[in-house]
Design a protein around this motif. Structure first.
Motif, PDB file in Angstrom:
ATOM      1  N   GLN B 162     -44.127  56.087  -8.343  1.00  0.00           N
ATOM      2  CA  GLN B 162     -43.147  55.032  -8.613  1.00  0.00           C
ATOM      3  C   GLN B 162     -42.125  55.555  -9.602  1.00  0.00           C
ATOM      4  O   GLN B 162     -42.452  55.710 -10.779  1.00  0.00           O
ATOM      5  CB  GLN B 162     -43.842  53.844  -9.286  1.00  0.00           C
ATOM      6  N   ILE B 163     -40.943  55.797  -9.127  1.00  0.00           N
ATOM      7  CA  ILE B 163     -39.936  56.397 -10.011  1.00  0.00           C
ATOM      8  C   ILE B 163     -39.576  55.463 -11.164  1.00  0.00           C
ATOM      9  O   ILE B 163     -39.462  55.893 -12.315  1.00  0.00           O
ATOM     10  CB  ILE B 163     -38.662  56.760  -9.213  1.00  0.00           C
ATOM     11  N   GLU B 164     -39.461  54.154 -10.871  1.00  0.00           N
ATOM     12  CA  GLU B 164     -39.008  53.197 -11.898  1.00  0.00           C
ATOM     13  C   GLU B 164     -39.927  53.238 -13.123  1.00  0.00           C
ATOM     14  O   GLU B 164     -39.478  53.218 -14.261  1.00  0.00           O
ATOM     15  CB  GLU B 164     -38.995  51.761 -11.356  1.00  0.00           C
ATOM     16  N   ASP B 165     -41.250  53.273 -12.878  1.00  0.00           N
ATOM     17  CA  ASP B 165     -42.182  53.231 -13.998  1.00  0.00           C
ATOM     18  C   ASP B 165     -42.714  54.607 -14.375  1.00  0.00           C
ATOM     19  O   ASP B 165     -43.404  54.759 -15.376  1.00  0.00           O
ATOM     20  CB  ASP B 165     -43.378  52.328 -13.646  1.00  0.00           C
ATOM     21  N   ASN B 187     -40.175  63.009 -11.649  1.00  0.00           N
ATOM     22  CA  ASN B 187     -39.915  62.584 -10.274  1.00  0.00           C
ATOM     23  C   ASN B 187     -40.475  63.626  -9.315  1.00  0.00           C
ATOM     24  O   ASN B 187     -39.733  64.339  -8.656  1.00  0.00           O
ATOM     25  CB  ASN B 187     -38.416  62.391 -10.057  1.00  0.00           C
ATOM     26  N   PRO B 188     -41.781  63.728  -9.255  1.00  0.00           N
ATOM     27  CA  PRO B 188     -42.355  64.803  -8.463  1.00  0.00           C
ATOM     28  C   PRO B 188     -42.262  64.526  -6.958  1.00  0.00           C
ATOM     29  O   PRO B 188     -42.385  63.385  -6.532  1.00  0.00           O
ATOM     30  CB  PRO B 188     -43.825  64.803  -8.907  1.00  0.00           C
ATOM     31  N   GLY B 189     -42.013  65.575  -6.220  1.00  0.00           N
ATOM     32  CA  GLY B 189     -42.143  65.479  -4.772  1.00  0.00           C
ATOM     33  C   GLY B 189     -43.589  65.779  -4.441  1.00  0.00           C
ATOM     34  O   GLY B 189     -44.148  66.768  -4.908  1.00  0.00           O
ATOM     35  N   ILE B 190     -44.214  64.883  -3.688  1.00  0.00           N
ATOM     36  CA  ILE B 190     -45.622  65.087  -3.357  1.00  0.00           C
ATOM     37  C   ILE B 190     -45.694  65.902  -2.069  1.00  0.00           C
ATOM     38  O   ILE B 190     -45.246  65.466  -1.018  1.00  0.00           O
ATOM     39  CB  ILE B 190     -46.339  63.725  -3.207  1.00  0.00           C
ATOM     40  N   LEU B 440     -43.892  54.417   3.379  1.00  0.00           N
ATOM     41  CA  LEU B 440     -43.863  55.246   2.177  1.00  0.00           C
ATOM     42  C   LEU B 440     -43.645  56.690   2.595  1.00  0.00           C
ATOM     43  O   LEU B 440     -44.322  57.190   3.485  1.00  0.00           O
ATOM     44  CB  LEU B 440     -45.184  55.143   1.420  1.00  0.00           C
ATOM     45  N   SER B 441     -42.695  57.359   1.949  1.00  0.00           N
ATOM     46  CA  SER B 441     -42.468  58.747   2.353  1.00  0.00           C
ATOM     47  C   SER B 441     -43.017  59.741   1.328  1.00  0.00           C
ATOM     48  O   SER B 441     -43.690  60.697   1.705  1.00  0.00           O
ATOM     49  CB  SER B 441     -40.983  58.993   2.610  1.00  0.00           C
ATOM     50  N   ASN B 442     -42.748  59.510   0.055  1.00  0.00           N
ATOM     51  CA  ASN B 442     -43.223  60.467  -0.952  1.00  0.00           C
ATOM     52  C   ASN B 442     -44.675  60.133  -1.332  1.00  0.00           C
ATOM     53  O   ASN B 442     -44.945  59.558  -2.377  1.00  0.00           O
ATOM     54  CB  ASN B 442     -42.313  60.433  -2.177  1.00  0.00           C
ATOM     55  N   CYS B 443     -45.583  60.471  -0.442  1.00  0.00           N
ATOM     56  CA  CYS B 443     -46.984  60.098  -0.671  1.00  0.00           C
ATOM     57  C   CYS B 443     -47.893  61.018   0.132  1.00  0.00           C
ATOM     58  O   CYS B 443     -47.433  61.706   1.034  1.00  0.00           O
ATOM     59  CB  CYS B 443     -47.222  58.650  -0.235  1.00  0.00           C
ATOM     60  N   THR B 444     -49.145  61.042  -0.220  1.00  0.00           N
ATOM     61  CA  THR B 444     -50.107  61.773   0.598  1.00  0.00           C
ATOM     62  C   THR B 444     -51.497  61.181   0.392  1.00  0.00           C
ATOM     63  O   THR B 444     -51.746  60.459  -0.567  1.00  0.00           O
ATOM     64  CB  THR B 444     -50.126  63.286   0.270  1.00  0.00           C
TER      65      THR B 444
END
Lengths: 161, 455
Positions: B162-165, B187-190, B440-444
């Motif tokens: 969650q970028i906001e938090d 802001n990590p890319g997963i 959700l895109s930035n997830c795994t």
């Protein structure tokens, strides 16, 4: 085993807290570890056994359960399982509590387990406010403490080393 | 295949990677220390408990507390509050006396209360609610302790950022519960996960590994210069007891297939270019199967990198097979389970879902009609699990959420051919409508190497 068959027709009398007497076949009563111990320790089966903590309504339910389980052979586990779930279905919380107390007192493990599970199931998917109402439990947390408990779930890994 | 160049970076500290976790396993550390400093309603309850301290009913300290009466709650908070609470409690008792024959929870002996609480699985979100009810319920349900255990949690969690938090969310699809964690990442890319480790990218060249549950970070050397942005690419992680190995396969705009590798043994990146091969790698995860990295192209061809002698060699296994689908492929996923290699191919917005299994004798994909007792979790890392619960069998979970009913994950049932969620009776043909669904895109998916326990 021979002795238990021999004793099959023996009966004993249980007396509920409200004075009602129940005539029970011995092999049914043996479902209760408490009664089993009493019989083993040479209490005469002719005596009336008082159960001062269990009312007649609950005792009738308990004995219904014991009879079903005493009569069914072990091969009918599936049938017993469906009896168990049917047995507790639609039972109100007061009756469930009495049943748990009775099963605990009479040491009937199977009944204790299913009744405890049934009570636990009523908590399922309910917010804690609703759980308080169902179980008549007062919230004695200060607002700060309550917030801290809720945070506990949020930051689940925060304190992990 | 030609070796283009090899970029040597600093050697990262791999000692952490292979540190014996039994040290942690033997400790049961409460993860929320500050709560334990709350006034405890049962002063005899040992703080922090300890593993194995609990039995079925006959817990030693429980027995001590058996006779705890209704008015024994003591609070170290201000006396005023205490007497207020006592007054209230007396009021409550009077009320109960009026309603004759009415039951109350605290009339149950404490060991019964405990056995009822223990009927609730520590994996359930309900368990977490118990502690919020009141002080005595809190004492009945000790705080969950997280103990490293590779076997314990059967189903993976979906980790997103969650970028906001600035926090990671770990979503457990089987209990619909989200854990949150702050690691200080910006802001990590997963990119990928493997056995409880995450592979993350910050910016274009910086890449690192994170074990989120114990917060161990391993910085890796910068990715070679002039290389594509890492974000959005897929990595396969090969983990053995002695090394880690990442692989990325991508296709340049001119159609050239490239392979970027990192090996912890050499502590260096290597990249290869594979010339003269038409293989348009598609948007899909890579998978390590039988020790080789496998990759799908857009028409279902299965490529793999084999090491012949000392040299990596590119092979397309099903050269001649032509697969056809009802419409354009949106995403495809590779997932392995024991000796099976499967692919899940998805049409636009989930309009259709095909599951295929690779036959290594005929070298062709074969249609799969039922996953039987398997449940698949597909995404940047795809994981197959043998499901114990009936409700999970023959299902495929995607990182797609239904916005109504509190943001529930949806899953595809091979039996019904539709998408469902646990919270609703409704089912859906696809997840086309962006008003209703969130992808959700930035997830795994990650297999948490932990077990929650109160025993």
């Amino acid at each position: 085993m021979a002795s238990s068959i021999e004793n099959n027709n023996e009966k004993l009398t249980l007396k509920s807290s409200d004075g009602e007497e129940f005539l029970v076949e011995k092999h049914v009563a043996l479902q209760s570890t408490l009664l089993q111990n009493m019989l083993d320790s040479d209490c005469s089966s002719a005596d009336v056994i008082p159960l001062p903590k269990i009312d007649a309504r609950t005792l009738a339910l308990v004995l219904g359960y014991c009879k079903k389980h005493a009569d069914a052979s072990s091969s009918k586990q599936g049938e017993l399982n469906s009896f168990d779930s049917e047995f507790l279905k639609d039972m109100d919380m007061g009756a469930l509590f009495n049943l748990v107390l009775a099963a605990n007192f009479m040491e009937i493990k199977g009944l204790l387990d299913i009744a405890a599970q049934k009570i636990a199931d009523t908590i399922k998917d309910k917010p804690h406010q609703e759980v308080r109402e169902i179980f008549h439990v007062e919230n004695d947390y200060t607002p700060e403490e309550e917030a801290a408990v809720r945070e506990e779930n949020r930051w689940a890994f925060e304190g992990f080393p | 295949m030609e070796v283009f160049d090899v970029d040597h970076g600093s050697t990262p500290s791999f000692d952490y990677l292979f540190k014996d976790v039994t040290y942690y396993a033997n400790q049961s550390v409460s993860w929320y220390q500050s709560l334990d400093s709350l006034p405890d309603p049962s002063p005899m309850l040992p703080k922090g408990g300890g593993r194995g301290a609990g039995g079925q009913h006959g817990v030693a300290y429980d027995a001590l507390l058996d006779n705890q009466g209704g008015d024994e709650i003591t609070s170290t908070k201000e006396e005023n509050k205490k007497s207020d609470a006592n007054n209230k409690r007396r009021g409550a008792e009077n009320k109960v006396e009026e309603e004759e024959e009415y039951w109350i929870w605290f009339k149950l002996p404490r060991d019964l209360q405990i056995s009822i609480m223990r009927s609730i699985s520590s994996f359930d979100r309900d368990y977490r609610n118990i502690r919020a009810v009141c002080r005595r319920w809190r004492s009945l349900a000790p705080p969950l302790r997280w103990i490293p255990d590779s076997e314990a949690i059967r189903y993976p969690w979906l980790v997103s950022f969650q970028i906001e938090d600035g926090i990671f969310n770990f979503y457990d699809p089987t209990s619909d519960f989200t854990y949150e964690m702050n690691t200080g990442a910006s802001n990590p890319g997963i990119l990928s996960s493997c056995e409880g480790w995450l592979l993350l990218a910050e910016g274009e060249r910086s890449i690192y590994m994170l074990e989120p549950f114990r917060k161990i970070t391993i910085d890796l050397p910068l990715v070679p210069k002039h290389f594509d942005n890492l974000n959005g690419h897929f990595f396969a992680i090969d983990k053995t007891t002695t090394c880690y190995h990442f692989t990325r396969i991508n296709c340049t705009s001119s159609g050239q297939l490239r392979n970027l590798e990192f090996s912890s043994k050499r502590a260096a990146w290597a990249r290869y270019s594979i010339n003269g091969i038409s293989f348009l790698s598609s948007w899909n995860n890579l998978v390590i199967f039988r020790g080789c990295v496998h990759c799908l192209d857009q028409v279902g061809r299965l490529g793999c990198i084999r090491t012949v002698g000392n040299r990596p060699t590119w092979v397309v296994l099903n050269k001649s097979q032509q697969l056809s689908f009802p419409s354009k492929v949106w995403q495809n996923f590779l997932v392995s389970f024991k000796d099976k290699l499967m692919s899940v191919i998805v049409g636009n917005s989930g309009g259709w879902v095909h599951v295929l299994k690779f036959n290594f004798s005929s070298l062709e994909w074969e249609q799969v009609d039922s996953l039987e007792n398997l449940v698949l979790f597909v995404g940047r890392t795809s994981i197959a699990v043998e499901a114990e619960e009936e409700r999970l069998r023959n299902k495929i979970f995607f990182p797609v959420f239904k916005k109504a009913d509190g943001n529930n994950i949806i899953f595809y049932s091979l039996e019904s051919g539709r998408f469902h969620s646990f919270k609703s009776e409704n089912s859906y043909l696809d997840f086309h409508d962006s008003k209703d669904f969130k992808i959700l895109s930035n997830c795994t998916w990650i297999q948490p190497g932990l077990i929650p326990t109160f025993r």
